[in-house]
Write a protein that holds these residues in place. Structure first.
Motif, PDB file in Angstrom:
ATOM      1  N   ASN A   1      39.886 -28.232  17.461  1.00 50.41           N
ATOM      2  CA  ASN A   1      41.104 -28.347  16.659  1.00 50.41           C
ATOM      3  C   ASN A   1      40.881 -29.207  15.417  1.00 50.41           C
ATOM      4  N   LYS A   2      40.168 -30.317  15.587  1.00 46.26           N
ATOM      5  CA  LYS A   2      39.898 -31.198  14.441  1.00 46.26           C
ATOM      6  C   LYS A   2      39.063 -30.478  13.393  1.00 46.26           C
TER       7      LYS A   2
ATOM      8  N   ALA B   1      42.178 -20.677  15.044  1.00 47.52           N
ATOM      9  CA  ALA B   1      43.072 -20.978  13.930  1.00 47.52           C
ATOM     10  C   ALA B   1      43.420 -19.730  13.116  1.00 47.52           C
TER      11      ALA B   1
ATOM     12  N   THR C   1      41.176 -27.904  11.520  1.00 44.05           N
ATOM     13  CA  THR C   1      42.110 -28.576  10.610  1.00 44.05           C
ATOM     14  C   THR C   1      41.409 -29.021   9.334  1.00 44.05           C
ATOM     15  N   GLU C   2      40.237 -29.656   9.484  1.00 43.10           N
ATOM     16  CA  GLU C   2      39.488 -30.134   8.314  1.00 43.10           C
ATOM     17  C   GLU C   2      38.995 -28.962   7.466  1.00 43.10           C
TER      18      GLU C   2
ATOM     19  N   LYS D   1      41.886 -27.568   5.492  1.00 44.81           N
ATOM     20  CA  LYS D   1      42.219 -28.492   4.402  1.00 44.81           C
ATOM     21  C   LYS D   1      41.273 -28.282   3.227  1.00 44.81           C
TER      22      LYS D   1
END
Length: 355
Positions: free
Chosen positions: A340-341, A28, A344-345, A348
């Motif tokens: 990926n999850k 990321a 993303t978290e 955030k």
């Protein structure tokens, strides 16, 4: 964006988590550094990952000033929070909770250290483990709280093909301490052997981290003539090599057994499942996100050995059940714990705290 993760020692579940989240966050575009206050047996797994080992507060402060981190995550070591804040660090400081042992020990930790964490941390991060979430809600109600699943790179850690073992193998991975409940594993094995099951018992331990009294009991227990000829002890195996062993257990028609009283997460089970091993486990709270009973694994009733032996026999002999569990477990791991999850978290969380 540059992040520093801090933990006591490069060993155990947090060291495993750090390697997997390094893969997730690097994808990321996040630069990850790791600081351990002591070097543990897991240090052999850290090739290619920017890692520091230091315990001197001045050296740590100089590192933080030099690298200019945007975010620092301190795992479990609450005593690190104050010196980081006092060093002049102007980024976001998160306190992460992983493990902490049984319910009573975890509660004692929050009672003793909650005020300190609340004063110096900007937020708290923890896995979706019921007792940890509840304790954080109770003792740190005003601190921003983020709870999401740990991650796992199932493409990198997966099944490999080897010559099949002639006997089913029952594996166990952990430290020799009360919470890991190693004695239950050996008793399950002993009773299966007593019932004429032709099996091998494989234990993977860290012989540098253990409870002294438990280790002395362990050394006596493994001399039991009913176990000795069936039992192999593996010490301090490099993590990438563990995929080989899990694969051999899977192909033998064996299982991986987890007997912990309480787990914050349970990377042993995730690794085993990713390599095709059916798992038999206690309902040790943190494993709920990994194991759904009779769907992705099998729960045994804690303290009820007859039930545990019966469930182990089912897993060893029921091929239809094994295939179902293996298939469902792999799907669950790939969907729930994806890199990926996690990335993303994590982003955030960071972006919400920047505001």
């Amino acid at each position: 964006m540059k992040v520093l993760f801090i933990y006591y020692i490069s060993s155990g579940g947090v060291e495993t988590l750090n390697r997997h989240r390094n893969a997730a966050l690097t994808q990321a575009g996040v630069e990850c550094h790791f600081l351990y206050k002591m070097q543990g047996t897991g240090h052999q797994n850290l090739e290619g990952i920017r890692t520091f080992v230091m315990n001197n507060p001045v050296e740590i402060s100089n590192l933080i000033k030099r690298e200019k981190y945007d975010l620092i995550v301190v795992c479990s070591d609450d005593k690190m929070l104050e010196p980081i804040k006092r060093s002049g660090f102007e980024g976001i400081l998160i306190f992460e909770v992983q493990g902490l042992g049984n319910h009573r020990t975890a509660q004692r930790f929050f009672v003793q250290n909650g005020r300190h964490i609340n004063r110096y941390a900007d937020a708290i991060l923890l896995p979706k483990t019921h007792h940890l979430v509840k304790l954080a809600q109770t003792y740190l109600p005003k601190l921003p709280r983020f709870s999401f699943h740990n991650c796992f790179d199932s493409n990198a850690f997966t099944h490999k093909s080897f010559q099949k073992s002639p006997l089913p193998i029952i594996g166990w991975v952990g430290r020799i301490e009360k919470n890991k409940n190693w004695q239950t594993y050996l008793e399950i094995g002993r009773r299966l052997i007593q019932k004429k099951h032709m099996i091998k018992l494989w234990m993977f331990i860290d012989d540098t981290l253990y409870e002294r009294s438990q280790y002395q009991l362990f050394l006596k227990r493994i001399e039991d003539p009913n176990l000795k000829n069936h039992l192999t002890i593996f010490k301090n195996i490099r993590n990438d090599v563990m995929a080989d062993y899990y694969s051999k257990i899977a192909d033998s028609g064996g299982i991986v057994c987890s007997t912990s009283k309480v787990e914050g997460f349970g990377y042993t089970l995730v690794e085993a499942m990713s390599c095709g091993c059916p798992v038999l486990t206690t309902d040790s709270d943190g494993v709920k996100s990994i194991v759904q009973d009779a769907k992705t694994g099998i729960y045994m009733k804690n303290g009820q050995l007859a039930d545990a032996v019966n469930k182990a026999e089912q897993l060893l002999t029921n091929e239809t059940l094994r295939v179902k569990l293996i298939r469902n477990a792999r799907v669950n791991i790939k969907s729930r714990f994806s890199l990926n999850k996690y990335a993303t978290e994590f982003m955030k969380m960071y972006n919400s705290l920047r505001k």
